[in-house]
Design a protein around this motif. Sequence first.
Motif, PDB file in Angstrom:
ATOM      1  N   TYR A  96      32.199 -37.670 -11.567  1.00 22.54           N
ATOM      2  CA  TYR A  96      32.580 -38.801 -12.400  1.00 22.54           C
ATOM      3  C   TYR A  96      31.590 -39.938 -12.247  1.00 22.54           C
ATOM      4  CZ  TYR A  96      34.717 -41.132  -8.274  1.00 22.54           C
ATOM      5  OH  TYR A  96      34.938 -41.720  -7.057  1.00 22.54           O
ATOM      6  N   GLU A  97      31.610 -40.841 -13.233  1.00 19.13           N
ATOM      7  CA  GLU A  97      30.823 -42.073 -13.206  1.00 19.13           C
ATOM      8  C   GLU A  97      31.786 -43.245 -13.324  1.00 19.13           C
ATOM      9  OE1 GLU A  97      27.947 -41.883 -16.331  1.00 19.13           O
ATOM     10  OE2 GLU A  97      26.589 -40.596 -15.201  1.00 19.13           O
ATOM     11  N   ALA A  98      31.747 -44.148 -12.358  1.00 20.70           N
ATOM     12  CA  ALA A  98      32.606 -45.338 -12.351  1.00 20.70           C
ATOM     13  C   ALA A  98      31.715 -46.571 -12.351  1.00 20.70           C
ATOM     14  CB  ALA A  98      33.514 -45.331 -11.132  1.00 20.70           C
ATOM     15  N   PHE A  99      31.814 -47.392 -13.414  1.00 14.88           N
ATOM     16  CA  PHE A  99      30.960 -48.559 -13.571  1.00 14.88           C
ATOM     17  C   PHE A  99      31.594 -49.795 -12.936  1.00 14.88           C
ATOM     18  CE2 PHE A  99      29.173 -45.705 -16.598  1.00 14.88           C
ATOM     19  CZ  PHE A  99      27.842 -46.067 -16.719  1.00 14.88           C
ATOM     20  N   ALA A 100      30.747 -50.706 -12.479  1.00 16.56           N
ATOM     21  CA  ALA A 100      31.226 -51.931 -11.838  1.00 16.56           C
ATOM     22  C   ALA A 100      31.894 -52.858 -12.842  1.00 16.56           C
ATOM     23  CB  ALA A 100      30.062 -52.646 -11.145  1.00 16.56           C
ATOM     24  N   ARG A 101      31.297 -53.023 -14.037  1.00 21.62           N
ATOM     25  CA  ARG A 101      31.824 -53.960 -15.036  1.00 21.62           C
ATOM     26  C   ARG A 101      32.172 -53.279 -16.353  1.00 21.62           C
ATOM     27  NH1 ARG A 101      27.218 -56.380 -13.160  1.00 21.62           N
ATOM     28  NH2 ARG A 101      26.162 -55.899 -15.117  1.00 21.62           N
ATOM     29  N   GLU A 102      31.292 -52.417 -16.846  1.00 24.35           N
ATOM     30  CA  GLU A 102      31.470 -51.806 -18.165  1.00 24.35           C
ATOM     31  C   GLU A 102      32.390 -50.593 -18.064  1.00 24.35           C
ATOM     32  OE1 GLU A 102      30.427 -53.375 -20.712  1.00 24.35           O
ATOM     33  OE2 GLU A 102      29.331 -54.860 -19.523  1.00 24.35           O
ATOM     34  N   ASP A 104      34.267 -49.207 -20.084  1.00 27.80           N
ATOM     35  CA  ASP A 104      34.236 -48.274 -21.206  1.00 27.80           C
ATOM     36  C   ASP A 104      33.263 -47.129 -20.962  1.00 27.80           C
ATOM     37  OD1 ASP A 104      36.103 -49.722 -22.584  1.00 27.80           O
ATOM     38  OD2 ASP A 104      34.660 -50.779 -23.851  1.00 27.80           O
ATOM     39  N   GLY A 105      32.350 -47.308 -20.018  1.00 29.75           N
ATOM     40  CA  GLY A 105      31.409 -46.249 -19.693  1.00 29.75           C
ATOM     41  C   GLY A 105      31.953 -45.240 -18.699  1.00 29.75           C
ATOM     42  N   ASN A 106      33.122 -45.510 -18.111  1.00 26.24           N
ATOM     43  CA  ASN A 106      33.683 -44.583 -17.127  1.00 26.24           C
ATOM     44  C   ASN A 106      33.995 -43.233 -17.768  1.00 26.24           C
ATOM     45  OD1 ASN A 106      33.557 -46.696 -15.356  1.00 26.24           O
ATOM     46  ND2 ASN A 106      35.767 -46.947 -15.124  1.00 26.24           N
ATOM     47  N   ALA A 107      33.654 -42.167 -17.074  1.00 30.21           N
ATOM     48  CA  ALA A 107      33.927 -40.820 -17.580  1.00 30.21           C
ATOM     49  C   ALA A 107      33.988 -39.861 -16.409  1.00 30.21           C
ATOM     50  CB  ALA A 107      32.849 -40.385 -18.571  1.00 30.21           C
ATOM     51  N   ALA A 108      34.635 -38.724 -16.630  1.00 28.61           N
ATOM     52  CA  ALA A 108      34.772 -37.730 -15.575  1.00 28.61           C
ATOM     53  C   ALA A 108      34.773 -36.339 -16.188  1.00 28.61           C
ATOM     54  CB  ALA A 108      36.054 -37.961 -14.779  1.00 28.61           C
ATOM     55  N   VAL A 109      34.341 -35.375 -15.384  1.00 27.36           N
ATOM     56  CA  VAL A 109      34.318 -33.978 -15.802  1.00 27.36           C
ATOM     57  C   VAL A 109      34.836 -33.120 -14.651  1.00 27.36           C
ATOM     58  CG1 VAL A 109      32.861 -32.035 -16.488  1.00 27.36           C
ATOM     59  CG2 VAL A 109      32.358 -34.298 -17.359  1.00 27.36           C
ATOM     60  N   ALA A 110      35.655 -32.138 -14.980  1.00 29.17           N
ATOM     61  CA  ALA A 110      36.072 -31.115 -14.019  1.00 29.17           C
ATOM     62  C   ALA A 110      35.715 -29.756 -14.611  1.00 29.17           C
ATOM     63  CB  ALA A 110      37.569 -31.210 -13.742  1.00 29.17           C
ATOM     64  N   PHE A 135      37.096 -36.084 -19.448  1.00 30.62           N
ATOM     65  CA  PHE A 135      38.123 -37.115 -19.377  1.00 30.62           C
ATOM     66  C   PHE A 135      37.572 -38.466 -19.814  1.00 30.62           C
ATOM     67  CE2 PHE A 135      39.436 -33.867 -16.444  1.00 30.62           C
ATOM     68  CZ  PHE A 135      40.816 -33.845 -16.513  1.00 30.62           C
ATOM     69  N   ASP A 136      38.435 -39.254 -20.439  1.00 33.50           N
ATOM     70  CA  ASP A 136      38.179 -40.662 -20.696  1.00 33.50           C
ATOM     71  C   ASP A 136      38.544 -41.430 -19.437  1.00 33.50           C
ATOM     72  OD1 ASP A 136      37.998 -43.260 -21.715  1.00 33.50           O
ATOM     73  OD2 ASP A 136      40.067 -43.177 -22.437  1.00 33.50           O
ATOM     74  N   GLY A 137      37.618 -42.218 -18.909  1.00 35.76           N
ATOM     75  CA  GLY A 137      37.877 -42.895 -17.652  1.00 35.76           C
ATOM     76  C   GLY A 137      37.725 -41.929 -16.490  1.00 35.76           C
ATOM     77  N   VAL A 138      38.043 -42.387 -15.307  1.00 40.32           N
ATOM     78  CA  VAL A 138      37.927 -41.562 -14.109  1.00 40.32           C
ATOM     79  C   VAL A 138      39.195 -40.718 -13.983  1.00 40.32           C
ATOM     80  CG1 VAL A 138      37.576 -41.563 -11.618  1.00 40.32           C
ATOM     81  CG2 VAL A 138      36.415 -43.253 -13.040  1.00 40.32           C
TER      82      VAL A 138
END
Length: 272
Positions: A96-102, A104-110, A135-138
């Motif tokens: 997954y990618e978790a952004f500090a501020r943005e 909307d850029g958070n995303a995850a894959v399994a 996934f949308d978000g983490v």
Amino acid sequence: MRGSIVLLPVVGLFGASAAWAADVDLTELKASSPVPYYSAPSWSVVGSVAPTFTDNALFSRDNRKSDFYYEPDVSVRLDGNLTNDLSYRLYARAQYEAFAREKDGNAAVARVGARLTENWDGWRFSAIYENRYDFDGVYRDLAFTSHDVMGSVARDFRMNNVTLSPLLLVTYRFSDLAEARRWRFDALLGIEVKLDPKWSIVSTPLFEAFWFTDGLNRGRQDQIYSADLGVKYNFTSNVSLTTSVVYEARASNVAVRRYRDLRIGPRLDFAF
């Protein structure tokens, strides 16, 4: 769940997993140490942790925003041999990618998958299947599910202290979201120049091409170009730290999907 339902057409039209713009993992397809085919299968945990700065958190052409993000990527693998030249791998992978501020850029894959690799005269020919959940978000809302069918060919060339690892990969994605269905071609070259037993200079230039086949994305064609340069330090044989600078650009026949991105940061890789 309402937010996810609203997001589905957006994800399908504009990115079909935009956060993983260039997510081919060369280490996933690297050569394995030869073992007798009668050896017992072995388990391993392989992954990386990467805090990264990007100047385009949303992969946007016109709305560029800089931010830091955190990207853990962990796989559990079962590796074994069917013959001396034919090996298999079963794996489950979370990323997954978790952004500090943005946010909307958070995303995850399994993903769960299987790979069958034939070694022939130094070349590695692989057939791969992945069942993927985006996934949308983490890991917040499931955006779509895919079945990726892949074929690849790879080889390592070693010349003194230089290792070149070319890889060609072709993928077709079946998905419950029509806009995510597409063909994909990847060509990349892993480069490692050993300075001494601990230090190396590394780079993985790559080219990716996408041909979307269904839904609102039918007829869309994208190309991603990426170049990077990094310094790698091996703490041990199974733990290393790589600090790199990556430049990436996407061309597309859908103008709004064109972008460029610069990423800088360290990545800690481990295998146990």
